[in-house]
Scaffold this active site. Structure first.
Site, PDB file in Angstrom:
ATOM      1  N   ASP A  22      -1.785   1.696  -2.784  1.00  0.00           N
ATOM      2  CA  ASP A  22      -3.088   2.357  -2.668  1.00  0.00           C
ATOM      3  C   ASP A  22      -3.944   1.721  -1.571  1.00  0.00           C
ATOM      4  O   ASP A  22      -3.893   0.506  -1.366  1.00  0.00           O
ATOM      5  CB  ASP A  22      -3.805   2.269  -4.028  1.00  0.00           C
ATOM      6  N   GLY A  25      -6.101   5.284   2.972  1.00  0.00           N
ATOM      7  CA  GLY A  25      -7.243   6.053   3.486  1.00  0.00           C
ATOM      8  C   GLY A  25      -8.412   5.136   3.830  1.00  0.00           C
ATOM      9  O   GLY A  25      -9.000   5.225   4.918  1.00  0.00           O
ATOM     10  N   ARG A  26      -8.722   4.222   2.913  1.00  0.00           N
ATOM     11  CA  ARG A  26      -9.846   3.303   3.160  1.00  0.00           C
ATOM     12  C   ARG A  26      -9.564   2.382   4.333  1.00  0.00           C
ATOM     13  O   ARG A  26     -10.427   2.093   5.153  1.00  0.00           O
ATOM     14  CB  ARG A  26     -10.145   2.476   1.895  1.00  0.00           C
ATOM     15  N   HIS A  39      -1.648   6.363   6.582  1.00  0.00           N
ATOM     16  CA  HIS A  39      -0.370   6.581   5.882  1.00  0.00           C
ATOM     17  C   HIS A  39       0.808   6.121   6.751  1.00  0.00           C
ATOM     18  O   HIS A  39       1.793   5.607   6.240  1.00  0.00           O
ATOM     19  CB  HIS A  39      -0.204   8.057   5.514  1.00  0.00           C
ATOM     20  N   GLU A  69      -0.032  14.642  -8.772  1.00  0.00           N
ATOM     21  CA  GLU A  69      -1.450  15.001  -8.581  1.00  0.00           C
ATOM     22  C   GLU A  69      -1.846  15.026  -7.097  1.00  0.00           C
ATOM     23  O   GLU A  69      -2.851  15.632  -6.720  1.00  0.00           O
ATOM     24  CB  GLU A  69      -2.364  14.008  -9.316  1.00  0.00           C
ATOM     25  N   ASN A  70      -1.041  14.359  -6.244  1.00  0.00           N
ATOM     26  CA  ASN A  70      -1.400  14.284  -4.820  1.00  0.00           C
ATOM     27  C   ASN A  70      -1.334  15.633  -4.101  1.00  0.00           C
ATOM     28  O   ASN A  70      -1.885  15.788  -3.009  1.00  0.00           O
ATOM     29  CB  ASN A  70      -0.499  13.282  -4.070  1.00  0.00           C
ATOM     30  N   ARG A  73      -4.598  17.144  -2.708  1.00  0.00           N
ATOM     31  CA  ARG A  73      -5.299  16.606  -1.523  1.00  0.00           C
ATOM     32  C   ARG A  73      -5.409  17.724  -0.479  1.00  0.00           C
ATOM     33  O   ARG A  73      -4.674  18.713  -0.545  1.00  0.00           O
ATOM     34  CB  ARG A  73      -4.516  15.440  -0.935  1.00  0.00           C
ATOM     35  N   SER A 191      -2.453   5.209 -13.104  1.00  0.00           N
ATOM     36  CA  SER A 191      -2.409   6.524 -12.444  1.00  0.00           C
ATOM     37  C   SER A 191      -1.086   7.273 -12.673  1.00  0.00           C
ATOM     38  O   SER A 191      -0.453   7.748 -11.728  1.00  0.00           O
ATOM     39  CB  SER A 191      -2.650   6.368 -10.929  1.00  0.00           C
TER      40      SER A 191
HETATM   41  C1  FPP Z   1      -2.612   6.063  -1.638  1.00  0.00           C
HETATM   42  O1  FPP Z   1      -3.600   5.671  -0.721  1.00  0.00           O
HETATM   43  C2  FPP Z   1      -1.405   6.335  -0.910  1.00  0.00           C
HETATM   44  C3  FPP Z   1      -0.720   7.521  -0.937  1.00  0.00           C
HETATM   45  C4  FPP Z   1      -1.108   8.694  -1.748  1.00  0.00           C
HETATM   46  C5  FPP Z   1       0.483   7.703  -0.129  1.00  0.00           C
HETATM   47  C6  FPP Z   1       1.382   6.527  -0.079  1.00  0.00           C
HETATM   48  C7  FPP Z   1       2.260   6.700   1.090  1.00  0.00           C
HETATM   49  C8  FPP Z   1       2.678   5.727   1.906  1.00  0.00           C
HETATM   50  C9  FPP Z   1       2.402   4.299   1.695  1.00  0.00           C
HETATM   51  C10 FPP Z   1       3.458   6.040   3.118  1.00  0.00           C
HETATM   52  C11 FPP Z   1       4.552   7.009   2.959  1.00  0.00           C
HETATM   53  C12 FPP Z   1       5.658   6.508   2.163  1.00  0.00           C
HETATM   54  C13 FPP Z   1       6.948   6.697   2.450  1.00  0.00           C
HETATM   55  C14 FPP Z   1       7.943   6.401   1.396  1.00  0.00           C
HETATM   56  C15 FPP Z   1       7.411   7.159   3.760  1.00  0.00           C
HETATM   57  P1  FPP Z   1      -4.870   6.597  -0.547  1.00  0.00           P
HETATM   58  O2  FPP Z   1      -4.580   7.606   0.492  1.00  0.00           O
HETATM   59  O3  FPP Z   1      -5.251   7.171  -1.881  1.00  0.00           O
HETATM   60  O4  FPP Z   1      -5.930   5.564  -0.047  1.00  0.00           O
HETATM   61  P2  FPP Z   1      -7.471   5.527  -0.460  1.00  0.00           P
HETATM   62  O5  FPP Z   1      -7.517   5.255  -1.939  1.00  0.00           O
HETATM   63  O6  FPP Z   1      -7.989   4.387   0.347  1.00  0.00           O
HETATM   64  O7  FPP Z   1      -8.061   6.847  -0.060  1.00  0.00           O
END
Ligand code: FPP
Length: 236
Positions: A22, A25-26, A39, A69-70, A73, A191
């Site tokens: 996680d 994005g931040r 990402h 749930e993603n 987005r 989650s």
């Molecule tokens: C959560 O951070 C992250 C995700 C929903 C995606 C995770 C994906 C990767 C680490 C890269 C892709 C993976 C592979 C296997 C190629 P967030 O976007 O919710 O961050 P935030 O909470 O700061 O908004």
């Protein structure tokens, strides 16, 4: 990491480590970049983390890459994650194959375009004979996984089931339950991740954002794990 922790690792004390990745994005916002760039860096850190855990002798590694749930987005972000994932199957995940790591995708693959699904299945099949496992949870939800397992058992004609029946029908059937679950990004929740399997997992939360995670942070989580007394409900 101190010698004691290294020695314990070598003896297989952590058989399975799982990551909730996680904070992409931040991290991106802080750097003045787009979420998708976050990402992309996250994907690189995913590869480095999985490889490092493998080098440490941890035989099962699981990452939560995309939840059921993603999908809600914004469409461009979902599309970018799908593209990143598809490219990764061609590149990084092939490299895991060279390291003799078995790749298993956790989640319902039926929703993916035929070509992507075929690539995922081929990678799983090609690496099937390796015993170290990298589980990639993609379109994964813990509740979905349990319902799916129960439905499969019903289709097999079962009218009463055991815990072992259920565990052997989960997507993670080839791995033991995780000893340690690490979540980056500061939130303290699961989650919908590995709900059944996490019954006795140690949980470790860090404020470090996923793209910033490095080997020292992983060492820290492992060291912390060894400082805990696991009781599995008993009095020790
Ligand atoms: C959560 O951070 C992250 C995700 C929903 C995606 C995770 C994906 C990767 C680490 C890269 C892709 C993976 C592979 C296997 C190629 P967030 O976007 O919710 O961050 P935030 O909470 O700061 O908004």
């Amino acid at each position: 990491m101190d010698d004691k922790a290294r020695a314990a690792l070598k003896n297989g004390a952590i058989r399975h480590i799982a990551f909730i990745m996680d904070g992409n994005g931040r991290w991106a916002t802080k750097q003045g970049k787009t979420r998708n760039e976050g990402h992309k860096v996250g994907a690189r850190v995913f590869e480095e983390t999985a490889s490092y855990c493998h080098e440490l002798g941890i035989r099962h590694v699981t990452v939560y890459a995309f939840s059921t749930e993603n999908w809600s987005r914004p469409r461009p972000e979902v599309d970018a994650l799908m593209k990143l994932f598809s490219n990764y199957i061609d590149t990084a995940m092939r490299r895991f194959h060279e390291k003799k790591i078995r790749v298993v995708f956790l989640g319902d693959k039926s929703v993916f375009p035929r070509k992507l699904r075929a690539k995922m299945e081929k990678l799983e099949k090609d690496s099937e004979s390796f015993s170290d496992i990298l589980n990639i949870a993609f379109n994964y939800g813990g509740r979905d996984e349990i319902v799916n397992a129960v439905n499969r058992l019903i289709r097999e004609g079962k009218t009463e089931i055991t815990k072992e029946d259920l565990a052997s029908h989960l997507y993670t059937a080839a791995s033991p339950d995780p000893d340690l679950i690490v979540r980056t990004g500061g939130d303290m929740r699961l989650s919908n991740f590995l709900l059944w399997q996490s019954a006795y997992s140690e949980l470790y939360f860090t404020d470090v954002l996923w793209p910033d995670l490095d080997e020292n942070d992983i060492d820290e989580a492992v060291k912390n794990f060894y400082s805990r007394k696991r009781k599995f409900g008993k009095v020790l």
